[in-house]
Motif scaffolding. Structure first.
Motif, PDB file in Angstrom:
ATOM      1  N   GLU A  76      15.473   9.103 -14.668  1.00  0.00           N
ATOM      2  CA  GLU A  76      14.463  10.107 -14.177  1.00  0.00           C
ATOM      3  C   GLU A  76      13.108   9.452 -14.227  1.00  0.00           C
ATOM      4  O   GLU A  76      12.779   8.998 -15.065  1.00  0.00           O
ATOM      5  N   VAL A  92       9.508  15.300  -9.854  1.00  0.00           N
ATOM      6  CA  VAL A  92      10.673  14.520 -10.795  1.00  0.00           C
ATOM      7  C   VAL A  92      11.635  14.412  -9.721  1.00  0.00           C
ATOM      8  O   VAL A  92      12.081  15.113  -8.753  1.00  0.00           O
ATOM      9  N   VAL A  94      15.729  12.041  -9.897  1.00  0.00           N
ATOM     10  CA  VAL A  94      16.669  11.406 -10.539  1.00  0.00           C
ATOM     11  C   VAL A  94      17.362  10.528  -9.670  1.00  0.00           C
ATOM     12  O   VAL A  94      17.869  10.897  -8.447  1.00  0.00           O
TER      13      VAL A  94
END
Length: 120
Positions: A76, A92, A94
């Motif tokens: 992450e 953000v 991942v």
């Protein structure tokens, strides 16, 4: 171990030079960015990265956390993109990748919403 693997990967990505990232990949590696079509092999991945990099001025990753289970790594990150208009946009993301026995990445997937990067 996962942090070292993640640091190595994101340091390569953040150079903004596709060749630095591609050297971490197996020759027949597969990369999928969001819901885009998979890119397979060094040539296709390099071309895809060049096309993406042409839409931004730069980027940097901050690893929030990462996990490694056998050959799989999940990371992450908070990614700050430098937009072409000079503004920064942070999102953000991942990333999930799998490595072969030789340590090279065979499958790499990125999950991110880039809308803030391209918003007017």
């Amino acid at each position: 171990m996962a942090d070292q693997a993640a640091q190595r990967v994101f340091q390569a990505v953040d150079t903004f030079e596709p060749a630095e990232f591609v050297r971490l990949l197996a020759e027949d590696a597969r990369m999928v960015f969001g819901n885009a079509e998979p890119l397979v092999g060094h040539e296709a991945i390099t071309a895809g990265l060049r096309a993406f990099y042409a839409t931004i001025a730069g980027l940097r990753h901050r690893i929030v956390r990462s996990w490694q289970v056998e050959a799989d790594t999940v990371a992450e990150t908070e990614v700050t993109y430098q937009r072409l208009d000079g503004k920064d946009a942070s999102v953000v993301a991942v990333s999930i990748w799998q490595t072969g026995e030789d340590g090279l990445i065979t499958d790499y997937r990125i999950f991110v919403d880039l809308a803030p990067v391209y918003a007017a």
